[in-house]
Motif scaffolding. Structure first.
Motif, mmCIF file in Angstrom:
data_model
loop_
_atom_site.group_PDB
_atom_site.id
_atom_site.type_symbol
_atom_site.label_atom_id
_atom_site.label_comp_id
_atom_site.label_asym_id
_atom_site.label_seq_id
_atom_site.Cartn_x
_atom_site.Cartn_y
_atom_site.Cartn_z
ATOM 1 N N HIS A 36 0.848 -0.743 -0.211
ATOM 2 C CA HIS A 36 0.232 0.172 -0.387
ATOM 3 C C HIS A 36 0.804 1.037 -0.246
ATOM 4 C CE1 HIS A 36 -3.328 -2.862 0.590
ATOM 5 N NE2 HIS A 36 -2.632 -3.392 1.567
ATOM 6 N N ARG A 177 -6.591 9.699 6.121
ATOM 7 C CA ARG A 177 -8.171 9.557 5.096
ATOM 8 C C ARG A 177 -9.097 9.494 5.106
ATOM 9 N NH1 ARG A 177 -6.892 2.963 4.795
ATOM 10 N NH2 ARG A 177 -5.143 3.694 5.318
ATOM 11 N N SER A 180 -12.229 4.094 4.900
ATOM 12 C CA SER A 180 -11.677 2.907 4.994
ATOM 13 C C SER A 180 -12.898 2.440 5.325
ATOM 14 C CB SER A 180 -10.719 2.734 6.465
ATOM 15 O OG SER A 180 -11.486 2.934 7.809
ATOM 16 N N CYS A 181 -12.757 0.628 4.910
ATOM 17 C CA CYS A 181 -13.446 -0.354 5.083
ATOM 18 C C CYS A 181 -12.674 -1.625 5.015
ATOM 19 C CB CYS A 181 -14.034 -0.525 3.749
ATOM 20 S SG CYS A 181 -15.027 -2.473 3.585
ATOM 21 N N ASN A 182 -13.433 -2.291 6.096
ATOM 22 C CA ASN A 182 -12.831 -3.857 6.576
ATOM 23 C C ASN A 182 -13.734 -4.781 6.115
ATOM 24 O OD1 ASN A 182 -12.231 -5.593 7.785
ATOM 25 N ND2 ASN A 182 -11.596 -5.326 9.703
ATOM 26 N N GLU A 209 -16.075 2.933 -0.850
ATOM 27 C CA GLU A 209 -15.773 2.927 0.170
ATOM 28 C C GLU A 209 -16.910 1.515 0.058
ATOM 29 O OE1 GLU A 209 -12.851 2.446 2.201
ATOM 30 O OE2 GLU A 209 -12.319 4.964 1.800
ATOM 31 N N HIS A 212 -15.983 -1.329 -2.009
ATOM 32 C CA HIS A 212 -14.297 -2.247 -1.371
ATOM 33 C C HIS A 212 -14.719 -3.371 -0.187
ATOM 34 C CE1 HIS A 212 -10.773 0.195 -1.712
ATOM 35 N NE2 HIS A 212 -11.220 1.079 -1.675
#
Length: 252
Positions: A36, A177, A180-182, A209, A212
């Protein structure tokens, strides 16, 4: 080890620095699967996170392959307007959904409150001798309510469009950022600062997101999904990148 196998060196999780074409790059080595590379505001700090088996030379090659992109990102940050430090006093300018508004601070004995007075004014009612830090907290809480009220319908609208389910979402202050995404947990985080940006930028980040959840990385498939579902996403990203950066004590 079978004939033809190659031993793989595994490094310890660590932080360091490498030089690439005279550019200092923070190197973060941790237990991840992919490389990344990112450039962060306000001054174009460059950081590359790599899996534990990636050595310094391989990390440098990864940066070299994206060096022109890195330079463009750093140049964009250098040209982006910056807000000065806020003091939360009458006459000060703030941003709400991309609009510049004047802050009017009124002192009285009533409970603290914030009200939008038309498109260009924001009224902050506080008790006498309320500290600057407390005024900042009150405004941040108001931004959070505004943002949450806008995010919920966006997720509800885009879940059937994308065929995904967001299991949990939260608003959070983030320095590096916009979101974000999990994908493993279905959780999405959205940066509180987006309440200050145009609403179309918030939708871009929410969709980004959520995509993702279908594709973890910024691969060709990811871009194809964005093109299909939100064709003008590059324009929205450009609008977001041109918006003034908040004054922050940025740290990494």
């Amino acid at each position: 080890m079978h004939q033809g196998d190659t031993a793989r060196t595994t490094y310890s999780a660590s932080n360091g620095e490498i030089k690439v074409g005279g550019l200092a790059v923070e190197l973060v080595r941790k237990d991840i699967r992919n490389v990344h590379l990112a450039v962060y505001p306000p001054d174009g700090h460059v950081r590359i996170a790599v899996p534990l088996h990636i050595g310094d030379d391989a990390a440098r090659l990864a940066v070299v392959g994206k060096l022109e992109w890195v330079r463009r990102q750093r140049e964009a940050f250098a040209q982006q307007p910056r807000q000065s430090a806020r003091e939360y006093v009458t006459g000060e300018s703030h941003y709400v959904w991309g609009q510049r508004v004047r802050l009017d601070v009124v002192e009285d004995l009533e409970p603290p409150a914030i009200r939008r007075l038309g498109p260009n004014r924001l009224k902050l009612c506080v008790r006498p001798e309320t500290s600057e830090e407390r005024r900042q907290d009150l405004l941040a809480a108001w931004y959070r309510r505004e943002l949450k009220a806008a995010i919920a319908p966006l997720i509800a609208m885009w879940e059937p469009e994308l065929g995904v389910r967001v299991e949990d979402w939260r608003v959070q202050r983030m320095r590096t950022r916009w979101g974000s995404c999990n994908p493993d947990t279905g959780r999405i985080l959205i940066n509180l600062e987006l309440a200050k940006k145009p609403r179309e930028c918030l939708e871009f980040i929410v969709v980004h997101e959520m995509v993702h959840l279908l594709e973890r990385t910024h691969s060709d498939r990811f871009r194809a999904l964005m093109d299909r579902h939100l064709p003008d996403w590059p324009r929205r990203r450009a609008v977001l990148n041109r918006a003034p950066l908040a004054h922050e004590d940025w740290a990494y």
